[in-house]
Scaffold this active site. Structure first.
Site, PDB file in Angstrom:
ATOM      1  CD  GLU A   1      -6.843  -2.629   7.249  1.00 60.02           C
ATOM      2  OE1 GLU A   1      -6.655  -1.960   8.284  1.00 60.02           O
ATOM      3  OE2 GLU A   1      -7.860  -2.498   6.541  1.00 60.02           O
TER       4      GLU A   1
ATOM      5  CB  ALA B   1      13.728   5.025  21.933  1.00 60.26           C
TER       6      ALA B   1
ATOM      7  CD  GLU C   1      18.331   6.931  17.773  1.00 62.87           C
ATOM      8  OE1 GLU C   1      17.900   7.958  18.335  1.00 62.87           O
ATOM      9  OE2 GLU C   1      18.348   6.823  16.534  1.00 62.87           O
TER      10      GLU C   1
ATOM     11  CD  GLU D   1      16.352  10.138  20.998  1.00 64.17           C
ATOM     12  OE1 GLU D   1      16.000   9.811  22.151  1.00 64.17           O
ATOM     13  OE2 GLU D   1      15.688   9.858  19.988  1.00 64.17           O
TER      14      GLU D   1
ATOM     15  CB  ILE E   1      -0.937   0.016   1.229  1.00 61.49           C
ATOM     16  CG1 ILE E   1      -1.796  -1.243   1.279  1.00 61.49           C
ATOM     17  CG2 ILE E   1      -1.779   1.271   1.287  1.00 61.49           C
ATOM     18  CD1 ILE E   1      -2.740  -1.392   0.108  1.00 61.49           C
TER      19      ILE E   1
ATOM     20  CD  GLU F   1      17.185  17.446   7.573  1.00 62.61           C
ATOM     21  OE1 GLU F   1      16.293  17.452   6.716  1.00 62.61           O
ATOM     22  OE2 GLU F   1      18.365  17.755   7.336  1.00 62.61           O
TER      23      GLU F   1
END
Length: 182
Positions: free
Chosen positions: A38, A76, A92, A96, A14, A140
């Site tokens: 789905e 995370a 990470e 962060e 999809i 960014e």
């Protein structure tokens, strides 16, 4: 066919995105009938439970568009293609928080929403962090605010639903159990 196994007959893509891919699978059910599923394909993620020398939990606050509010979370991020989870965890943590570590201990991993997504989150722990000499900086399009809080403060934020995601709630449970074992 195994007792609960669903056999995929057809897969329809999809959407292919930067973070997730969406598809609809037609499956044969264990009773022989067919159904549609789905599904969200996600490359996986990591999260780091990081404590300062003072025993404070290193957290980040950032806006989460699906909830239309800011949440306070443990650091995370998404696994990059071919990247080992431990490498992602260190990257990470540095991006962060501005902290790094020589030792990350693997704790566990879990599926976030196995009813429709295959995202697997790997959790690491460190209580031996130090500031980087030079800041790495976030992506960014990512805006985070660093927080260093006590476990008690984190529990209060959870009651206020400012901490309201499973990986961070898991981190608090982990730390409570660790504290109880002392």
């Amino acid at each position: 066919m195994k007792k609960f196994e669903e056999k995929t007959i057809e897969t329809e893509s999809i959407y292919k995105g930067k973070i997730v891919d969406l598809r609809v699978d037609t499956v044969t059910l264990p009773n022989g009938k067919t159904s549609k599923r789905e599904l969200i394909d996600h490359p996986g993620a990591v999260a780091v439970i990081a404590l300062t020398k003072e025993g404070k939990l290193v957290m980040v606050e950032q806006y989460r568009k699906p909830m239309e509010k800011s949440l306070v979370e443990i650091p995370a991020g998404k696994l990059e293609e071919g990247e080992q989870p431990k490498i992602t965890a260190l990257r990470e943590l540095e991006e962060e928080t501005g902290y790094t570590t020589e030792h990350l201990e693997y704790i566990t991993s879990f599926y976030t929403s196995p009813g429709f997504a295959n995202e697997l989150v790997h959790i690491y722990f460190t209580d031996n962090i130090r500031p980087l000499k030079e800041a790495v900086g976030t992506d960014e399009d990512e805006f985070v605010e660093l927080m260093e809080i006590t476990l008690e403060e984190a529990v209060q934020l959870e009651k206020e639903e400012r901490i309201h995601d499973v990986k961070t709630s898991y981190a608090l449970l982990f730390l409570k159990l660790k504290e109880a074992q002392k």
